[in-house]
Design an enzyme around this catalytic site. Structure first.
Site, PDB file in Angstrom:
ATOM      1  N   GLY A  44     -12.339   7.275   7.211  1.00 18.12           N
ATOM      2  CA  GLY A  44     -12.964   7.574   8.491  1.00 18.12           C
ATOM      3  C   GLY A  44     -13.682   8.908   8.454  1.00 18.12           C
ATOM      4  N   SER A  45     -13.795   9.525   9.599  1.00 16.98           N
ATOM      5  CA  SER A  45     -14.529  10.786   9.713  1.00 16.98           C
ATOM      6  C   SER A  45     -13.720  11.950   9.165  1.00 16.98           C
ATOM      7  CB  SER A  45     -14.861  11.061  11.182  1.00 16.98           C
ATOM      8  OG  SER A  45     -13.671  11.323  11.911  1.00 16.98           O
ATOM      9  N   GLY A  78      -9.738  12.869   9.299  1.00 12.10           N
ATOM     10  CA  GLY A  78      -9.023  13.230   8.076  1.00 12.10           C
ATOM     11  C   GLY A  78      -8.278  14.543   8.181  1.00 12.10           C
ATOM     12  N   GLU A  82     -10.518   9.202   2.424  1.00 11.26           N
ATOM     13  CA  GLU A  82     -11.916   8.827   2.173  1.00 11.26           C
ATOM     14  C   GLU A  82     -12.673   9.126   3.455  1.00 11.26           C
ATOM     15  OE1 GLU A  82     -12.996   8.130  -0.626  1.00 11.26           O
ATOM     16  OE2 GLU A  82     -11.252   7.469  -1.773  1.00 11.26           O
TER      17      GLU A  82
END
Length: 516
Positions: free
Chosen positions: A246-247, A251, A268
């Site tokens: 995600g963003s 994260g 990721e």
């Protein structure tokens, strides 16, 4: 209601088509009919289902079931575990068309991309099946006579998987296929924007389990819900690994919470991917590479091309050609054969794109495209023309990822300047260079070149194969999924020393003799 395309094709109402696909994929109606969370299609903006959500309070029980499943599954020989993943791959093959179509309806991807996402799932299952017979350790030379030292890898425990809307099923498979053959159980928290494809994949997994002859209850569980469900999963000490896609903002939250309990994160996160175009580049090939990387999936890939760094000697030739391609690209209903660009996922994505364009315009950016198109589309469907923004310098807005089809174009002199500009962003996922000069290509992939986890030559930054480890550096999170030795992230390492002699020499020459 049914919709009619410009080509005269009458499409079934999206909600009806979704319902038909869910039934054909074996998804229990009770899971998507009468629930509390509305699922929408970005194609028309209409509500397609009402999904049953998990309460945050239910996560603890799900984790308990996952722990019990793990304790049984870890004792199953790895090649046998691979058989379950092989059967999952067979289910995906048999239902590729239906699941790919559902990806199109729920995420707005064009048909070939929806099918390609399912093919990616099939490919990673094949990879994981082979891996199930190759979970290897090392034998290491011991300094002590009569001793053998070795490294072994063991299942780690339940793996929590948090996925994003843009690859609603493929990213789960990258993680789940490897986690399962490594001997772990999995808990999946999908994006709130794409719950239906998750329900479909869970149904196919359960079919594979039946064909397998049964597996521990709770081996793979689905937790549909909002941020509070993700937080409960992230905070549970019984889940040693959390893989989150995600963003960067997300994260930071997940990474900190998992680290606080000494868990392990596979992150990721954001990408702000660039391509450098050198004087010797094949411009025809470059144009095609840029077009897919920047416009494909409506710019909603973490590997989408967002910055184009063009040598001044080819800038005035390439950029007008690129602007012409942007102006003519087909935008529309992703179900139609001629469409190359479907809708943005929702209003929030559209508003974020317009805000970034306004900021760039205020800074002197020369903008081509970016406007909303398809006046015939519903009010809650957001189709936009991809935007090119020519800038004289890499301003602040360029250094932040906007998850939409915006390509910032910058003019540079030599390769050292281009690489410096390329690396001067917080993210480090994917990158590429277009050149026919061997020295330039080798420099870009060397230690003094791209600082990203993926560095390509004469292809764009988007469209990674499953054979290579996928992930990036800096604010991208540092995680690796899919191929290469990414499987090690789903296991725990043990160093073993076996003394097969009758002596007891100590390492480093230490002497410690006692009489007894």
């Amino acid at each position: 209601m049914a919709t009619k395309s410009e080509a005269g094709i009458v499409h079934k109402p999206v909600a009806q088509e979704v319902a038909d696909l869910l039934q054909s994929l074996g998804v229990p109606e009770a899971s998507w009919h009468g629930g509390t969370r509305a699922a929408r299609s970005p194609i028309t903006g209409e509500i397609t289902a009402h999904v049953v959500e998990a309460e945050a309070s239910a996560v603890s029980g799900a984790v308990a079931r996952s722990v019990a499943a793990f304790e049984a599954w870890r004792t199953v020989p790895a090649p046998r575990r691979g058989e379950l993943v092989r059967l999952l791959g067979e289910e995906l093959r048999a239902h590729k068309t239906a699941l790919g179509r559902l990806v199109t309806l729920e995420a707005g991807k064009i048909v070939s991309e929806g099918l390609g996402e399912v093919q990616e799932m099939i490919d990673i299952c094949d990879f994981a099946v082979g891996l199930s017979r190759q979970l290897y350790g090392l034998t290491i030379a011991s300094e002590r006579p009569g001793h053998r030292m070795m490294e072994t890898w063991h299942p780690v425990g339940p793996v929590g998987i948090i996925t994003a809307f843009n690859f609603p099923v493929a990213v789960w498979s990258w993680n789940a296929a490897l986690a399962l053959v490594c001997g772990n159980s999995v808990l999946w928290k999908p994006s709130e924007k794409t719950p239906l494809t998750a329900l479909a994949v869970q149904a196919l997994f359960e079919r594979a389990v039946t064909a397998f002859g049964g597996a521990p209850e709770g081996l793979s569980q689905l937790l549909i819900g909002g941020a509070e469900v993700g937080a409960a999963l992230t905070d549970d000490v019984r889940v040693p690994v959390i893989s989150a896609t995600g963003s960067t903002r997300m994260g930071r939250i997940v990474g900190e919470r998992v680290a606080r309990r000494f868990g392990r994160s596979i992150l990721e996160l954001g990408g702000n991917n660039a391509a450098i175009v050198c004087p010797s580049a094949d411009l025809d090939l470059t144009l095609r590479g840029i077009a897919f990387a920047a416009m494909g999936t409506a710019g909603q890939r973490c590997t989408s091309l967002r910055r184009l760094i063009v040598n001044e000697s080819v800038y005035d030739t390439l950029v007008p050609r690129l602007a012409k391609a942007y102006a003519s690209v087909s935008i529309g209903d992703p179900r139609e054969a001629g469409t190359l660009i479907g809708p943005l996922i929702d209003a929030e994505a559209y508003e974020g794109m317009q805000k970034a364009l306004e900021t760039a315009r205020a800074a002197g950016g020369r903008i081509h495209g970016g406007e909303r198109v398809r006046a015939d589309a519903a009010a809650d469907a957001y189709y936009v023309r991809p935007a090119i923004v020519e800038l004289d310098e890499q301003i602040d807005v360029v250094k932040h990822e906007t998850f939409a089809p915006i390509l910032y174009v910058l003019r540079v002199g030599g390769l050292p300047e281009a690489i410096k500009l390329h690396n001067d962003v917080p993210q480090g996922l994917s990158s590429s260079i277009f050149t026919s000069d061997l020295r330039e290509a080798e420099t870009f992939v060397s230690a003094e070149g791209s600082d990203c986890g993926i560095a390509n030559v004469n292809i764009g930054p988007s469209g990674a194969e499953i054979g290579g480890a996928f992930g990036g550096e800096k604010e991208t999170g540092g995680g690796r999924e899919s191929g290469s030795d990414a499987w090690k992230a789903y296991m725990r390492r043990a160093t073993n020393t076996i003394n097969y002699s009758r002596q007891l020499p100590l390492a480093q020459g230490v002497s410690f003799d006692v009489e007894g």
